[in-house]
Design a protein around this motif. Structure first.
Motif, short mmCIF file in Angstrom:
data_model
loop_
_atom_site.label_atom_id
_atom_site.label_comp_id
_atom_site.label_asym_id
_atom_site.label_seq_id
_atom_site.Cartn_x
_atom_site.Cartn_y
_atom_site.Cartn_z
N ALA A 151 0.83 -1.20 0.00
CA ALA A 151 0.00 0.00 0.00
C ALA A 151 0.87 1.25 0.00
CB ALA A 151 -0.93 -0.01 1.21
N LYS A 152 1.96 1.22 0.73
CA LYS A 152 2.88 2.36 0.77
C LYS A 152 3.46 2.61 -0.62
CE LYS A 152 7.01 4.06 3.10
NZ LYS A 152 8.00 3.79 4.14
N ALA A 153 3.87 1.54 -1.29
CA ALA A 153 4.43 1.68 -2.64
C ALA A 153 3.40 2.23 -3.61
CB ALA A 153 4.96 0.33 -3.12
N GLN A 154 2.15 1.80 -3.50
CA GLN A 154 1.08 2.32 -4.37
C GLN A 154 0.85 3.80 -4.12
OE1 GLN A 154 -2.37 -0.27 -3.78
NE2 GLN A 154 -2.46 -0.41 -6.01
N ILE A 155 0.86 4.22 -2.87
CA ILE A 155 0.65 5.63 -2.55
C ILE A 155 1.77 6.47 -3.13
CG2 ILE A 155 0.63 7.28 -0.64
CD1 ILE A 155 -0.99 5.18 0.91
N VAL A 156 3.00 6.03 -2.98
CA VAL A 156 4.14 6.78 -3.53
C VAL A 156 4.04 6.84 -5.05
CG1 VAL A 156 6.65 6.74 -3.79
CG2 VAL A 156 5.62 6.30 -1.55
N GLU A 157 3.65 5.76 -5.68
CA GLU A 157 3.55 5.70 -7.13
C GLU A 157 2.47 6.65 -7.66
OE1 GLU A 157 2.56 2.40 -10.61
OE2 GLU A 157 2.96 1.74 -8.56
N PHE A 158 1.35 6.74 -6.96
CA PHE A 158 0.22 7.56 -7.40
C PHE A 158 0.13 8.89 -6.65
CE2 PHE A 158 -1.01 3.39 -8.91
CZ PHE A 158 -1.61 3.66 -10.13
N MET A 159 1.23 9.36 -6.07
CA MET A 159 1.21 10.57 -5.26
C MET A 159 0.63 11.78 -5.98
SD MET A 159 1.61 11.79 -2.27
CE MET A 159 2.55 10.55 -1.44
N PRO A 160 0.95 12.07 -7.24
CA PRO A 160 0.35 13.25 -7.89
C PRO A 160 -1.18 13.20 -7.91
CG PRO A 160 2.22 12.46 -9.15
CD PRO A 160 1.96 11.45 -8.08
N GLU A 161 -1.74 12.05 -8.19
CA GLU A 161 -3.20 11.92 -8.21
C GLU A 161 -3.79 12.10 -6.81
OE1 GLU A 161 -6.70 8.75 -9.36
OE2 GLU A 161 -4.74 8.51 -10.28
N LEU A 162 -3.13 11.56 -5.80
CA LEU A 162 -3.62 11.69 -4.42
C LEU A 162 -3.56 13.14 -3.95
CD1 LEU A 162 -2.08 8.47 -2.85
CD2 LEU A 162 -4.43 8.85 -3.58
N ARG A 163 -2.49 13.84 -4.29
CA ARG A 163 -2.39 15.27 -3.92
C ARG A 163 -3.48 16.07 -4.61
NH1 ARG A 163 2.04 17.24 -1.23
NH2 ARG A 163 1.88 19.25 -2.29
N SER A 164 -3.79 15.73 -5.85
CA SER A 164 -4.86 16.42 -6.56
C SER A 164 -6.20 16.18 -5.86
CB SER A 164 -4.93 15.93 -8.01
OG SER A 164 -6.02 16.52 -8.67
N ARG A 165 -6.47 14.95 -5.45
CA ARG A 165 -7.70 14.64 -4.71
C ARG A 165 -7.79 15.48 -3.43
NH1 ARG A 165 -8.44 8.06 -4.48
NH2 ARG A 165 -8.54 7.68 -6.73
N LEU A 166 -6.65 15.60 -2.74
CA LEU A 166 -6.62 16.40 -1.51
C LEU A 166 -6.92 17.86 -1.78
CD1 LEU A 166 -3.59 14.99 0.49
CD2 LEU A 166 -5.94 15.10 1.25
N LEU A 167 -6.29 18.42 -2.80
CA LEU A 167 -6.50 19.83 -3.12
C LEU A 167 -7.96 20.12 -3.44
CD1 LEU A 167 -3.29 20.57 -5.21
CD2 LEU A 167 -3.88 21.53 -2.99
N VAL A 168 -8.58 19.26 -4.23
CA VAL A 168 -9.99 19.45 -4.59
C VAL A 168 -10.86 19.35 -3.34
CG1 VAL A 168 -11.91 18.41 -5.85
CG2 VAL A 168 -9.69 18.70 -6.96
N GLN A 169 -10.62 18.37 -2.50
CA GLN A 169 -11.45 18.18 -1.32
C GLN A 169 -11.28 19.33 -0.32
OE1 GLN A 169 -11.15 14.42 0.61
NE2 GLN A 169 -12.87 14.86 1.94
N LEU A 170 -10.05 19.78 -0.12
CA LEU A 170 -9.80 20.81 0.89
C LEU A 170 -10.22 22.20 0.43
CD1 LEU A 170 -6.35 19.58 2.19
CD2 LEU A 170 -8.56 19.38 3.33
N SER A 171 -10.17 22.48 -0.86
CA SER A 171 -10.50 23.82 -1.34
C SER A 171 -11.99 24.11 -1.26
CB SER A 171 -10.00 24.00 -2.78
OG SER A 171 -10.67 23.12 -3.65
#
Length: 170
Positions: free
Chosen positions: A102-122
């Motif tokens: 799971a850690k490796a998947q998160i690191v691999e898809f980090m740009p998409e996860l950061r985008s999800r965070l930005l949309v949710q937090l804004s």
């Protein structure tokens, strides 16, 4: 007459002599049996706790928790939905994951996860981020959003919790 009485008295005395021999054999048997039982009890006291006590103490011990695996995210700064003036949220967090995959998947898809965070937090109002309950609710919402499968073929990521290490509303 006295001698016959002594002979009569002597006969019962000789008849009672074998009785003490039988009772002494019985007494020796009882003493040996009690001694053997005492020895067996002492052996059980010494040796049985080693066999049954170890199993019961192992069962009584709480399970050793696994070493936690965290993924640290770089801090984000997000514009909040404020009326009239600009408000910002600076947030840094750590994601607790179930395993190294799971850690490796998160690191691999980090740009998409950061985008999800930005949309949710804004989409947040600054007033919705004030109390500890608000922050706990936000952490759960972030966990749910980031746990969503990254592609239709992949399962959810396995994020068990979100911990904030930076949380500033300006």
């Amino acid at each position: 007459m006295a001698p016959p009485t002594s002979v009569a008295n002597a006969a019962p005395a000789s008849a009672s002599l074998p009785a003490p021999r039988r009772s002494s054999k019985l007494l020796i048997g009882v003493v040996l049996a009690v001694g053997l039982l005492a020895a067996a009890g002492a052996a059980a006291y010494v040796f049985l706790p080693r066999f049954t006590g170890a199993a019961s103490t192992e069962a009584a011990k709480p399970p050793v928790p696994e070493k936690p695996i965290f993924v640290m995210l770089d801090p984000l700064t997000v514009n909040l939905q404020a009326e009239g003036r600009s408000r910002f949220l600076q947030i840094g967090m750590a994601l607790r994951v179930r395993d190294e995959h799971a850690k490796a998947q998160i690191v691999e898809f980090m740009p998409e996860l950061r985008s999800r965070l930005l949309v949710q937090l804004s989409n947040r109002a600054p007033e919705s981020l004030v109390t500890p309950e608000d922050k706990a609710r936000l952490a759960e919402e972030i966990r749910t959003a980031l746990n969503a499968p990254l592609t239709p073929q992949t399962p959810e990521l396995g994020i068990s919790s979100v911990s904030f290490n930076i949380f500033v509303v300006q």
